[in-house]
Design a protein around this motif. Structure first.
Motif, PDB file in Angstrom:
ATOM      1  N   ARG A   1      25.858  29.794   2.258  1.00  0.00           N
ATOM      2  CA  ARG A   1      24.688  30.665   2.429  1.00  0.00           C
ATOM      3  C   ARG A   1      24.154  31.156   1.084  1.00  0.00           C
ATOM      4  O   ARG A   1      22.936  31.135   0.856  1.00  0.00           O
ATOM      5  CB  ARG A   1      25.046  31.857   3.309  1.00  0.00           C
ATOM      6  CG  ARG A   1      23.954  32.932   3.342  1.00  0.00           C
ATOM      7  CD  ARG A   1      24.183  33.971   4.415  1.00  0.00           C
ATOM      8  NE  ARG A   1      23.940  33.437   5.743  1.00  0.00           N
ATOM      9  CZ  ARG A   1      23.702  34.200   6.813  1.00  0.00           C
ATOM     10  NH1 ARG A   1      23.671  35.517   6.705  1.00  0.00           N
ATOM     11  NH2 ARG A   1      23.488  33.650   7.992  1.00  0.00           N
ATOM     12  N   ALA A   2      25.028  31.607   0.192  1.00  0.00           N
ATOM     13  CA  ALA A   2      24.574  32.231  -1.052  1.00  0.00           C
ATOM     14  C   ALA A   2      24.323  31.227  -2.178  1.00  0.00           C
ATOM     15  O   ALA A   2      23.335  31.338  -2.906  1.00  0.00           O
ATOM     16  CB  ALA A   2      25.590  33.270  -1.517  1.00  0.00           C
ATOM     17  N   ILE A   3      25.212  30.263  -2.338  1.00  0.00           N
ATOM     18  CA  ILE A   3      25.107  29.306  -3.439  1.00  0.00           C
ATOM     19  C   ILE A   3      24.325  28.074  -3.022  1.00  0.00           C
ATOM     20  O   ILE A   3      23.529  27.531  -3.783  1.00  0.00           O
ATOM     21  CB  ILE A   3      26.510  28.918  -3.948  1.00  0.00           C
ATOM     22  CG1 ILE A   3      27.245  30.161  -4.472  1.00  0.00           C
ATOM     23  CG2 ILE A   3      26.430  27.852  -5.037  1.00  0.00           C
ATOM     24  CD1 ILE A   3      28.697  29.926  -4.828  1.00  0.00           C
ATOM     25  N   GLY A   4      24.534  27.636  -1.795  1.00  0.00           N
ATOM     26  CA  GLY A   4      23.799  26.510  -1.239  1.00  0.00           C
ATOM     27  C   GLY A   4      24.444  25.165  -1.506  1.00  0.00           C
ATOM     28  O   GLY A   4      25.183  24.975  -2.466  1.00  0.00           O
ATOM     29  N   ARG A   5      24.169  24.228  -0.609  1.00  0.00           N
ATOM     30  CA  ARG A   5      24.653  22.856  -0.773  1.00  0.00           C
ATOM     31  C   ARG A   5      23.763  22.098  -1.745  1.00  0.00           C
ATOM     32  O   ARG A   5      22.563  22.349  -1.837  1.00  0.00           O
ATOM     33  CB  ARG A   5      24.668  22.125   0.578  1.00  0.00           C
ATOM     34  CG  ARG A   5      25.608  22.722   1.603  1.00  0.00           C
ATOM     35  CD  ARG A   5      25.691  21.824   2.832  1.00  0.00           C
ATOM     36  NE  ARG A   5      24.412  21.741   3.527  1.00  0.00           N
ATOM     37  CZ  ARG A   5      24.036  22.531   4.515  1.00  0.00           C
ATOM     38  NH1 ARG A   5      24.832  23.504   4.910  1.00  0.00           N
ATOM     39  NH2 ARG A   5      22.880  22.367   5.101  1.00  0.00           N
ATOM     40  N   SER A   6      24.360  21.164  -2.459  1.00  0.00           N
ATOM     41  CA  SER A   6      23.577  20.258  -3.283  1.00  0.00           C
ATOM     42  C   SER A   6      22.713  19.380  -2.385  1.00  0.00           C
ATOM     43  O   SER A   6      23.063  19.130  -1.218  1.00  0.00           O
ATOM     44  CB  SER A   6      24.496  19.377  -4.132  1.00  0.00           C
ATOM     45  OG  SER A   6      25.199  20.155  -5.075  1.00  0.00           O
ATOM     46  N   GLY A   7      21.607  18.897  -2.930  1.00  0.00           N
ATOM     47  CA  GLY A   7      20.671  18.131  -2.130  1.00  0.00           C
ATOM     48  C   GLY A   7      21.309  16.946  -1.431  1.00  0.00           C
ATOM     49  O   GLY A   7      21.963  16.123  -2.061  1.00  0.00           O
ATOM     50  N   GLY A   8      21.114  16.853  -0.121  1.00  0.00           N
ATOM     51  CA  GLY A   8      21.627  15.734   0.654  1.00  0.00           C
ATOM     52  C   GLY A   8      23.014  15.922   1.223  1.00  0.00           C
ATOM     53  O   GLY A   8      23.427  15.163   2.110  1.00  0.00           O
ATOM     54  N   VAL A   9      23.758  16.909   0.770  1.00  0.00           N
ATOM     55  CA  VAL A   9      25.122  17.120   1.266  1.00  0.00           C
ATOM     56  C   VAL A   9      25.082  17.812   2.622  1.00  0.00           C
ATOM     57  O   VAL A   9      24.467  18.866   2.784  1.00  0.00           O
ATOM     58  CB  VAL A   9      25.953  17.956   0.263  1.00  0.00           C
ATOM     59  CG1 VAL A   9      27.283  18.363   0.874  1.00  0.00           C
ATOM     60  CG2 VAL A   9      26.182  17.161  -1.008  1.00  0.00           C
ATOM     61  N   LEU A  10      25.742  17.212   3.613  1.00  0.00           N
ATOM     62  CA  LEU A  10      25.756  17.761   4.967  1.00  0.00           C
ATOM     63  C   LEU A  10      26.719  18.945   5.078  1.00  0.00           C
ATOM     64  O   LEU A  10      26.371  19.969   5.664  1.00  0.00           O
ATOM     65  CB  LEU A  10      26.153  16.667   5.966  1.00  0.00           C
ATOM     66  CG  LEU A  10      25.225  15.451   6.028  1.00  0.00           C
ATOM     67  CD1 LEU A  10      25.826  14.371   6.914  1.00  0.00           C
ATOM     68  CD2 LEU A  10      23.846  15.863   6.538  1.00  0.00           C
ATOM     69  N   ARG A  11      27.915  18.771   4.564  1.00  0.00           N
ATOM     70  CA  ARG A  11      28.922  19.830   4.589  1.00  0.00           C
ATOM     71  C   ARG A  11      29.786  19.723   3.333  1.00  0.00           C
ATOM     72  O   ARG A  11      30.082  18.614   2.871  1.00  0.00           O
ATOM     73  CB  ARG A  11      29.833  19.707   5.814  1.00  0.00           C
ATOM     74  CG  ARG A  11      29.190  20.102   7.124  1.00  0.00           C
ATOM     75  CD  ARG A  11      29.052  21.610   7.255  1.00  0.00           C
ATOM     76  NE  ARG A  11      30.339  22.286   7.294  1.00  0.00           N
ATOM     77  CZ  ARG A  11      30.486  23.610   7.327  1.00  0.00           C
ATOM     78  NH1 ARG A  11      29.426  24.392   7.308  1.00  0.00           N
ATOM     79  NH2 ARG A  11      31.685  24.150   7.367  1.00  0.00           N
ATOM     80  N   PRO A  12      30.199  20.858   2.762  1.00  0.00           N
ATOM     81  CA  PRO A  12      31.103  20.794   1.605  1.00  0.00           C
ATOM     82  C   PRO A  12      32.507  20.375   2.028  1.00  0.00           C
ATOM     83  O   PRO A  12      32.844  20.385   3.213  1.00  0.00           O
ATOM     84  CB  PRO A  12      31.091  22.232   1.079  1.00  0.00           C
ATOM     85  CG  PRO A  12      30.776  23.065   2.283  1.00  0.00           C
ATOM     86  CD  PRO A  12      29.851  22.235   3.137  1.00  0.00           C
ATOM     87  N   ALA A  13      33.310  19.998   1.058  1.00  0.00           N
ATOM     88  CA  ALA A  13      34.681  19.564   1.325  1.00  0.00           C
ATOM     89  C   ALA A  13      35.610  20.103   0.253  1.00  0.00           C
ATOM     90  O   ALA A  13      35.222  20.238  -0.908  1.00  0.00           O
ATOM     91  CB  ALA A  13      34.756  18.034   1.359  1.00  0.00           C
ATOM     92  N   LEU A  14      36.830  20.409   0.644  1.00  0.00           N
ATOM     93  CA  LEU A  14      37.837  20.894  -0.297  1.00  0.00           C
ATOM     94  C   LEU A  14      38.630  19.721  -0.867  1.00  0.00           C
ATOM     95  O   LEU A  14      39.115  18.867  -0.115  1.00  0.00           O
ATOM     96  CB  LEU A  14      38.795  21.864   0.390  1.00  0.00           C
ATOM     97  CG  LEU A  14      38.270  23.278   0.671  1.00  0.00           C
ATOM     98  CD1 LEU A  14      39.245  24.035   1.558  1.00  0.00           C
ATOM     99  CD2 LEU A  14      38.041  24.035  -0.631  1.00  0.00           C
ATOM    100  N   ALA A  15      38.763  19.711  -2.182  1.00  0.00           N
ATOM    101  CA  ALA A  15      39.504  18.647  -2.854  1.00  0.00           C
ATOM    102  C   ALA A  15      40.732  19.225  -3.541  1.00  0.00           C
ATOM    103  O   ALA A  15      40.638  20.189  -4.300  1.00  0.00           O
ATOM    104  CB  ALA A  15      38.623  17.956  -3.890  1.00  0.00           C
ATOM    105  N   VAL A  16      41.890  18.631  -3.274  1.00  0.00           N
ATOM    106  CA  VAL A  16      43.147  19.023  -3.907  1.00  0.00           C
ATOM    107  C   VAL A  16      43.762  17.792  -4.568  1.00  0.00           C
ATOM    108  O   VAL A  16      43.842  16.723  -3.958  1.00  0.00           O
ATOM    109  CB  VAL A  16      44.144  19.602  -2.882  1.00  0.00           C
ATOM    110  CG1 VAL A  16      45.490  19.867  -3.536  1.00  0.00           C
ATOM    111  CG2 VAL A  16      43.607  20.883  -2.272  1.00  0.00           C
ATOM    112  N   ALA A  17      44.172  17.928  -5.813  1.00  0.00           N
ATOM    113  CA  ALA A  17      44.829  16.831  -6.533  1.00  0.00           C
ATOM    114  C   ALA A  17      46.333  16.911  -6.298  1.00  0.00           C
ATOM    115  O   ALA A  17      46.983  17.862  -6.715  1.00  0.00           O
ATOM    116  CB  ALA A  17      44.509  16.900  -8.030  1.00  0.00           C
ATOM    117  N   LEU A  18      46.882  15.902  -5.630  1.00  0.00           N
ATOM    118  CA  LEU A  18      48.311  15.851  -5.322  1.00  0.00           C
ATOM    119  C   LEU A  18      49.017  14.877  -6.269  1.00  0.00           C
ATOM    120  O   LEU A  18      48.633  13.707  -6.351  1.00  0.00           O
ATOM    121  CB  LEU A  18      48.525  15.391  -3.882  1.00  0.00           C
ATOM    122  CG  LEU A  18      48.015  16.321  -2.779  1.00  0.00           C
ATOM    123  CD1 LEU A  18      48.197  15.647  -1.413  1.00  0.00           C
ATOM    124  CD2 LEU A  18      48.734  17.656  -2.813  1.00  0.00           C
TER     125      LEU A  18
END
Length: 344
Positions: free
Chosen positions: A126-143
């Protein structure tokens, strides 16, 4: 035992704005979050702005003798850990909402919270917004993997019920993250499923597999649960529900297995402790929320001060790296948009 190398964050650029930290987030805020902010500043030279109930936060800062070092932005409200994302986004005076707005306005370079993942995602979108074209954000973790280096798990919990198109975007965003953070020039992408054969899995994974195969990626195909830590691929794509279960299962299994080896006395306790540290949330700090117009890191809800400090350090590094900052995130999203086009 094969050596497991730590994940090294990208280099920090000196012009980055301070990290905005949700002082009220998590199971132990503000005591542990404030302590983490002090450690981030004093030990890692990461400037921090704390957002939360000013009397409580300032009281914790006084305990550490840091009232003159770290500014506080008052928030009347705090989002409970059990709050659902949609409801959290409407609480305009919460520490989550105010913190995200500080990043959106440019007063902060990145946002960190140990609050409810769903609430953080909702407020950030809501506050920062998605980058253009992105449907939903995703969490990335480096394992960390047994082959050295690491693999990116995406989505680790931001979107529990994604569409196939969202999964395809997760693959593109995860590949971009692997290039920037892990240094993989041409990252290999795998789709987590119940079998390695093509067409194996539920409806979601089968449809996502078709989309991933058509993307401009080095698509390995399906991988199974036992491949998660093997280093077989650089990016492991899955839905947020499965990804979060996998992440916590990895952490628990590593702890249990190492404890059993230690009890059997067949390996050096110091070496076992070092391996355990590689998979400890305190080491990687948190998960980067990809697909936004700004940098957001979500830490574990139970994070102690050391983990909060690591999350701030990670966020500061990501925000200041030319390949992972706001402009690069938006550029990645243009590519990610092609995944949605495949199903329209």
């Amino acid at each position: 035992m094969t050596a497991v190398q730590p994940v090294v964050p990208p280099a920090v650029q000196p012009a980055v704005q301070p990290v905005v930290l949700d002082a009220m987030g998590g199971d132990h805020g503000p005591a542990e979050t404030v302590a983490g902010a002090v450690t981030a500043l004093r030990a890692h030279h990461v400037p921090v702005i704390l957002v939360g109930d000013e009397p409580q936060v300032s009281g914790e800062l006084r305990r550490h003798g840091a009232t003159a070092e770290i500014p506080v932005v008052h928030a009347d409200d705090a989002v409970p850990m059990a709050e659902r994302g949609a409801a959290a986004a409407t609480r305009a005076t919460s520490s989550l909402a105010i913190g995200c707005r500080l990043v959106s306005s440019g007063e902060g370079g990145a946002f960190v919270s140990a609050g409810s993942t769903g609430a953080v995602v909702a407020c950030a979108v809501r506050a920062i917004g998605r980058s253009g074209g992105v449907l939903r954000p995703a969490l990335a973790v480096a394992l960390p993997s047994l082959r050295g280096g690491a693999s990116v798990l995406v989505d680790a919990g931001a979107t529990a019920d994604p569409s196939p198109a969202m999964m395809a975007q997760f693959a593109l965003l995860g590949a971009g993250y692997a290039r920037a953070v892990l240094g993989r020039a041409e990252p290999v992408v795998g789709l987590l499923s119940i079998g390695s054969e093509p067409g194996k899995g539920n409806r979601l994974s089968c449809q996502a597999e078709e989309l991933l195969a058509a993307l401009p990626l080095r698509f390995h195909g399906n991988i199974e649960g036992h491949d998660v830590l093997s280093g077989a691929v650089d990016v492991i794509v899955t839905d947020g529900f499965t990804g979060n279960v996998v992440l916590k299962n990895v952490e628990g299994c590593v702890q249990t297995a190492l404890a059993m080896v230690a009890e059997a006395g067949i390996a050096s306790p110091l070496r076992l402790a070092e391996v355990a540290r590689r998979y400890d949330p305190q080491t990687h700090g948190g998960a980067a929320l990809l697909g936004l117009r700004g940098t957001v890191v979500v830490a574990h809800g139970s994070s102690p001060a050391a983990t909060i400090a690591r999350a701030c350090e990670m966020a500061y590094a990501l925000a200041g790296h030319p390949a992972t900052g706001m402009a690069a995130t938006a550029a990645t999203a243009v590519t990610a948009a092609t995944a949605a086009e495949l199903v329209t």
